[in-house]
Write an enzyme that holds these catalytic residues in place. Structure first.
Site, short mmCIF file in Angstrom:
data_model
loop_
_atom_site.label_atom_id
_atom_site.label_comp_id
_atom_site.label_asym_id
_atom_site.label_seq_id
_atom_site.Cartn_x
_atom_site.Cartn_y
_atom_site.Cartn_z
N ASN A 36 9.47 4.42 33.56
CA ASN A 36 9.92 3.97 34.74
C ASN A 36 9.66 2.56 34.74
O ASN A 36 8.76 1.96 35.24
CB ASN A 36 9.37 4.73 35.87
CG ASN A 36 10.37 5.97 36.25
OD1 ASN A 36 11.68 5.92 36.25
ND2 ASN A 36 9.64 7.16 36.32
N GLU B 54 12.29 -15.12 29.94
CA GLU B 54 13.55 -14.37 29.47
C GLU B 54 14.89 -15.16 29.27
O GLU B 54 15.08 -15.74 30.12
CB GLU B 54 13.52 -12.82 29.92
CG GLU B 54 12.26 -12.32 30.57
CD GLU B 54 12.08 -12.34 31.87
OE1 GLU B 54 12.74 -12.11 32.93
OE2 GLU B 54 10.95 -12.86 32.40
N SER C 212 8.55 -10.46 38.02
CA SER C 212 8.50 -11.94 37.72
C SER C 212 7.35 -12.55 37.82
O SER C 212 6.68 -12.55 38.76
CB SER C 212 9.78 -12.66 38.51
OG SER C 212 9.47 -12.80 39.65
N SER C 213 7.02 -13.12 36.88
CA SER C 213 7.05 -12.89 35.11
C SER C 213 5.62 -13.89 35.02
O SER C 213 5.60 -14.70 34.20
CB SER C 213 8.29 -13.76 34.38
OG SER C 213 9.32 -12.98 34.94
#
Lengths: 152, 152, 152
Positions: A37, A97, A42-43
């Site tokens: 799950n 990302e 962030s991050s």
């Protein structure tokens, strides 16, 4: 408080699927993170977190992860995703990302640039970068994912 | 179960950045929440949670947060975000977020109205509102964020 | 690590509201999950998790949930959401969500198909499916939500 993760790995995957969610699910499976799950965060890499090549995480576990993904139904289109973790010695790290159209190299270059900006903004020295990217040419309906998985 | 937060604060920020994610990251830094792992939740203040002006949260911590953000690459555009926490005595509270084009005042008015609706719908009395908003005129690529941070 | 959930239920709801976020909030209330802090996860049922008809979760709790939602401001439009949980005996399960325009029956058929694909891809036998869907004809501004709620 919730327990702060102490280790991390990077994972990327790409796949086709008959629906957008299945394509994404298949990309997660290809990345080795399809049976947990994922909880999007962030991050930030916690200070002192150790890199490991891969995790054996029990199915269904709640797994903090910084990830990006793009899914496309345009045959022939090339899609890419990349994730980069920058580490500053004796401090925390930053995760960036990037996903979009284009090649793996383009996504990796972009996310590397984003990470440099993030460290400049924090006035921190970027001592080490770990980076993984993936690209994929869509046949019918494809998805790519790039993730920094945080774990214990 | 995961431990329920017992305190909260409101945070807002705005910033430019060379990429959308960097602009968002810089807005989080401006809001004072750029170095933690934000876990997005929707959107209830636990009963009895205490307001604090600001948290000192260790970097990389997993932090439940209700937040909204908007990023724009249209020079001159004004973007805004606001968050409101409504409290009902002897009960839980509700958090509402609004982001969009416009001014801080418009965002704050909108989120205040949303909060009133949320309390009417629950047939709860709205005893106290805490609200913060932010706006920003985009130079090249800008981002605003408004957050209700839940903590321990 | 974060504690893995051990039980689950399915919940669906639909409602109107004066703003998109209020419509969504009202749909969550209609589904019985409007007063907790939903933490979105993707999307695995932990092995051995028990189905319960409904939870009594304290307000403000951090609740892992796989959900989908769609909100529409087009009067007369029919929107739908569905969630399906597939279980393989002696193993974990998979959760799939689908939202879009159309009827409940269409959404349920789509999510059932997605679940079959997910099990084929994992080379697992799909022993049992639990599925719930909802649809709603928008008056002014409406929202539907379908959720698999994981709990302890």
């Amino acid at each position: 408080m919730l327990v702060t993760p102490v280790s991390y790995t990077l994972a990327v995957g790409a796949a086709e699927g008959p629906t957008p969610m299945n394509a994404f699910d298949n990309a997660l499976l290809a990345a080795g993170i399809g049976n947990v799950n994922l909880m999007k965060v962030s991050s930030i890499l916690p200070p002192g977190a150790n890199y490991v090549d891969a995790f054996q995480i029990p199915p269904g576990s709640l797994v903090p992860v910084a990830y990006c993904s793009v899914t496309s139904g345009i045959p022939g289109e090339r899609i890419a995703a990349a994730v980069a973790v920058g580490v500053s010695r004796d401090s925390f790290g930053v995760i960036m990302e990037y996903e979009g159209k284009g090649t793996r190299e383009e996504a990796e270059a972009e996310v590397a640039r984003m990470l440099e900006v993030a460290f400049e903004q924090r006035q921190m020295k970027l001592d080490k970068v770990r980076l993984r990217g993936v690209d994929f040419q869509v046949k019918t309906l494809g998805s790519v994912v790039a993730a920094a998985v945080l774990w214990y």
